[in-house]
Design an enzyme around this catalytic site. Structure first.
Site, PDB file in Angstrom:
ATOM      1  N   CYS A   1       0.791  -1.169   0.097  1.00 12.81           N
ATOM      2  CA  CYS A   1       0.077   0.161  -0.182  1.00 12.81           C
ATOM      3  C   CYS A   1       0.854   1.327  -0.047  1.00 12.81           C
ATOM      4  O   CYS A   1       0.380   2.564  -0.146  1.00 12.81           O
ATOM      5  CB  CYS A   1      -0.854  -0.092   1.317  1.00 12.81           C
ATOM      6  SG  CYS A   1      -2.103  -1.279   1.114  1.00 12.81           S
TER       7      CYS A   1
HETATM    8  N1  COA Z   1     -20.268  -9.012   7.720  1.00 10.67           N
HETATM    9  C1  COA Z   1     -20.728  -9.058   9.051  1.00 10.67           C
HETATM   10  N2  COA Z   1     -20.279  -9.275  10.199  1.00 10.67           N
HETATM   11  C2  COA Z   1     -18.741  -9.387   9.915  1.00 10.67           C
HETATM   12  C3  COA Z   1     -18.222  -9.467   8.836  1.00 10.67           C
HETATM   13  C4  COA Z   1     -19.103  -9.258   7.430  1.00 10.67           C
HETATM   14  N3  COA Z   1     -18.649  -9.230   6.218  1.00 10.67           N
HETATM   15  N4  COA Z   1     -16.793  -9.785   8.693  1.00 10.67           N
HETATM   16  C5  COA Z   1     -16.711 -10.055  10.201  1.00 10.67           C
HETATM   17  N5  COA Z   1     -17.730  -9.695  10.773  1.00 10.67           N
HETATM   18  C6  COA Z   1     -17.962  -9.864  12.414  1.00 10.67           C
HETATM   19  C7  COA Z   1     -16.968 -10.850  12.815  1.00 10.67           C
HETATM   20  O1  COA Z   1     -17.715 -12.089  12.717  1.00 10.67           O
HETATM   21  C8  COA Z   1     -17.123 -10.352  14.272  1.00 10.67           C
HETATM   22  O2  COA Z   1     -18.061 -10.959  15.067  1.00 10.67           O
HETATM   23  P1  COA Z   1     -18.056 -11.456  16.574  1.00 10.67           P
HETATM   24  O3  COA Z   1     -17.596  -9.975  17.116  1.00 10.67           O
HETATM   25  O4  COA Z   1     -19.455 -11.804  16.825  1.00 10.67           O
HETATM   26  O5  COA Z   1     -16.982 -12.219  16.491  1.00 10.67           O
HETATM   27  C9  COA Z   1     -16.907  -8.889  14.135  1.00 10.67           C
HETATM   28  O6  COA Z   1     -17.716  -8.585  12.600  1.00 10.67           O
HETATM   29  C10 COA Z   1     -16.040  -8.127  14.334  1.00 10.67           C
HETATM   30  O7  COA Z   1     -14.989  -8.541  13.319  1.00 10.67           O
HETATM   31  P2  COA Z   1     -13.693  -7.929  13.087  1.00 10.67           P
HETATM   32  O8  COA Z   1     -12.895  -8.584  11.967  1.00 10.67           O
HETATM   33  O9  COA Z   1     -12.856  -7.919  14.418  1.00 10.67           O
HETATM   34  O10 COA Z   1     -14.055  -6.596  12.784  1.00 10.67           O
HETATM   35  P3  COA Z   1     -13.333  -5.228  12.737  1.00 10.67           P
HETATM   36  O11 COA Z   1     -14.008  -4.147  13.524  1.00 10.67           O
HETATM   37  O12 COA Z   1     -11.960  -5.311  13.463  1.00 10.67           O
HETATM   38  O13 COA Z   1     -13.202  -4.674  11.194  1.00 10.67           O
HETATM   39  C11 COA Z   1     -11.721  -4.417   9.343  1.00 10.67           C
HETATM   40  C12 COA Z   1     -12.624  -5.376  10.121  1.00 10.67           C
HETATM   41  C13 COA Z   1     -10.721  -5.379   8.472  1.00 10.67           C
HETATM   42  C14 COA Z   1     -12.592  -3.688   8.594  1.00 10.67           C
HETATM   43  C15 COA Z   1     -10.925  -3.475  10.333  1.00 10.67           C
HETATM   44  O14 COA Z   1     -10.221  -4.514  11.310  1.00 10.67           O
HETATM   45  C16 COA Z   1      -9.875  -2.779   9.363  1.00 10.67           C
HETATM   46  O15 COA Z   1     -10.231  -2.063   8.594  1.00 10.67           O
HETATM   47  N6  COA Z   1      -8.509  -2.890   9.711  1.00 10.67           N
HETATM   48  C17 COA Z   1      -7.509  -1.979   9.346  1.00 10.67           C
HETATM   49  C18 COA Z   1      -6.696  -3.177   8.418  1.00 10.67           C
HETATM   50  C19 COA Z   1      -6.571  -2.209   6.951  1.00 10.67           C
HETATM   51  O16 COA Z   1      -7.413  -1.715   6.377  1.00 10.67           O
HETATM   52  N7  COA Z   1      -5.874  -3.072   6.024  1.00 10.67           N
HETATM   53  C20 COA Z   1      -5.616  -2.927   4.712  1.00 10.67           C
HETATM   54  C21 COA Z   1      -4.273  -3.024   4.413  1.00 10.67           C
HETATM   55  S1  COA Z   1      -3.543  -1.333   4.897  1.00 10.67           S
END
Ligand code: COA
Length: 376
Positions: A159
């Protein structure tokens, strides 16, 4: 620094694929895939031998990431629950390859905006998180298609590829080895995304950007001074893709989900935000710029929450859209191109003397800052 070795940004270019996928379309296709998968494995799931897959949700995607849609090079196969990956005809060696094609479009716009003839460009750096092939370099193909007499090479820092490319181009100018360098980032990220993975299937989109970095004495009247560039890498496995040519040695390992984008999103969020905010503040200090006086931040477009936190730490208050514009909502995460799209679309309104920051961060970990000041 004399004008001939002082790097500036003369112009930028953007190519946006025509097709776009909304969250609603994406989730409908993903959920159809989940239903089919669970029906096909109903016995194993009932016997407790396999966990069922779960539906995705539009609300989750928007709340967790800020993404509402993403552009892609091939919409139909991505949304087909039986394919869920981009597909296109393989091109012959005598045809322009896909990354080169969209890269050339972005470059042409940048050249046109600067009034620059390709024959006056010295080098092309193709800086992107995935290359279509190992060689010949994409950059050399783009150089050839544009009719540039000089040199080109590919570089991949995930990135952060575009900001690493800008510093590399700026260093050529600073060293007197070039006067005009194109940094092109064709990011066909739909190819590395696992569209069947609920945790990440919504993240990425396709695009191409170009940045023309030149010496000040060679630049058009309207340009952006590059005040300083800084790069940083810190090894992490939290964003990883194991795809590579050595996988061919072990065919049983060649097709797994780890050969696509995989991340520990929460860890990335927690570790990268403080690292990047501190890097920006330290670099501003080195350049004697008050970070709170920055007129605009063009941040990497991965996650709206990450950008909110980074901008807040840098500016000392919650940033509004004017101070830290978002393109993530319609483009998704376009890897290294994201901060350049934001700059391209949201920089013309700034006044002469305004100072801003282009900043990327991502896998590696990697981060890059480019402080710029509008000259005219
Ligand atoms: N739809 C519905 N629910 C979902 C889902 C989806 N597509 N994907 C995950 N969930 C659920 C999970 O099962 C989890 O449920 P639980 O709490 O009951 O176990 C909950 O949502 C939270 O999941 P999690 O993966 O921890 O979500 P998050 O809030 O951390 O968001 C990202 C995920 C990836 C959006 C976030 O962590 C992020 O953006 N991180 C930065 C990393 C990034 O952008 N990297 C790119 C390269 S720079």
């Amino acid at each position: 620094m004399s004008d001939s070795t002082h790097p500036v940004i003369s112009s930028t270019g953007l190519f946006t694929p025509e097709e776009s996928i909304t969250n609603e379309e994406l989730v409908a296709s993903f959920n159809a895939f989940v239903d089919k998968h669970n029906a096909a494995n109903a016995d194993a799931i009932a016997a407790g031998e396999m966990d069922p897959l779960h539906h995705s949700s539009v609300e989750f995607i928007e709340k967790a990431s800020g993404i509402k849609a993403r552009h892609v090079m091939a919409k139909q196969p991505v949304l087909d629950p039986d394919i869920m990956a981009p597909r296109w005809e393989e091109r012959g060696n005598d045809e322009l390859s896909m990354m080169a094609e969209i890269g050339v479009k972005a470059c042409n716009q940048a050249l046109e905006r600067a009034g620059r003839d390709p024959k006056d460009v010295d080098a092309v750096l193709c800086a992107a998180s995935n290359m279509e092939r190992p060689y010949p370099a994409m950059a050399v193909e783009i150089q050839n298609a544009l009719g540039i007499d000089g040199f080109g090479f590919d570089m991949n820092v995930a990135c952060s590829s575009a900001t690493f490319g800008i510093q590399t181009a700026a260093d050529y100018i600073r060293a007197g080895n070039a006067t005009s360098v194109l940094v092109v980032s064709p990011e066909i990220t739909s190819g590395h995304l696992n569209w069947r993975d609920r945790d990440s299937h919504f993240i990425f989109g396709d695009v191409a950007t170009a940045v023309l970095v030149e010496s000040r004495d060679n630049a058009p009247a309207q340009h952006w001074d590059i005040l300083g560039t800084k790069l940083k890498t810190v090894f992490s496995n939290n964003i990883r893709n194991n795809f590579g040519f050595l996988n061919r040695a072990a065919p049983e390992n060649a097709g797994g989900a780890d050969k696509l984008f995989v991340q520990e999103g929460r860890k990335v969020f927690k570790e990268v935000v403080p690292m990047v905010a501190q890097m920006i503040i330290d670099e501003a200090d080195r350049l004697k710029i008050d970070p709170q006086s920055l007129r605009r931040l063009w941040l990497h477009q991965a996650n709206a929450g990450m950008n909110r936190l980074i901008a807040q730490r840098v500016l000392g208050h919650e940033a509004n859209e004017d101070e830290s514009p978002t393109v993530l909502d319609t483009y998704g995460n376009t890897s290294s191109a994201g901060s350049i799209i934001a700059f391209h679309k949201h920089s013309e309104d700034l006044a002469r003397g305004d100072t801003g920051l282009i900043c990327s961060f991502g896998a590696g970990y990697s981060a890059g800052t480019v402080f710029v000041r509008k000259v005219a």
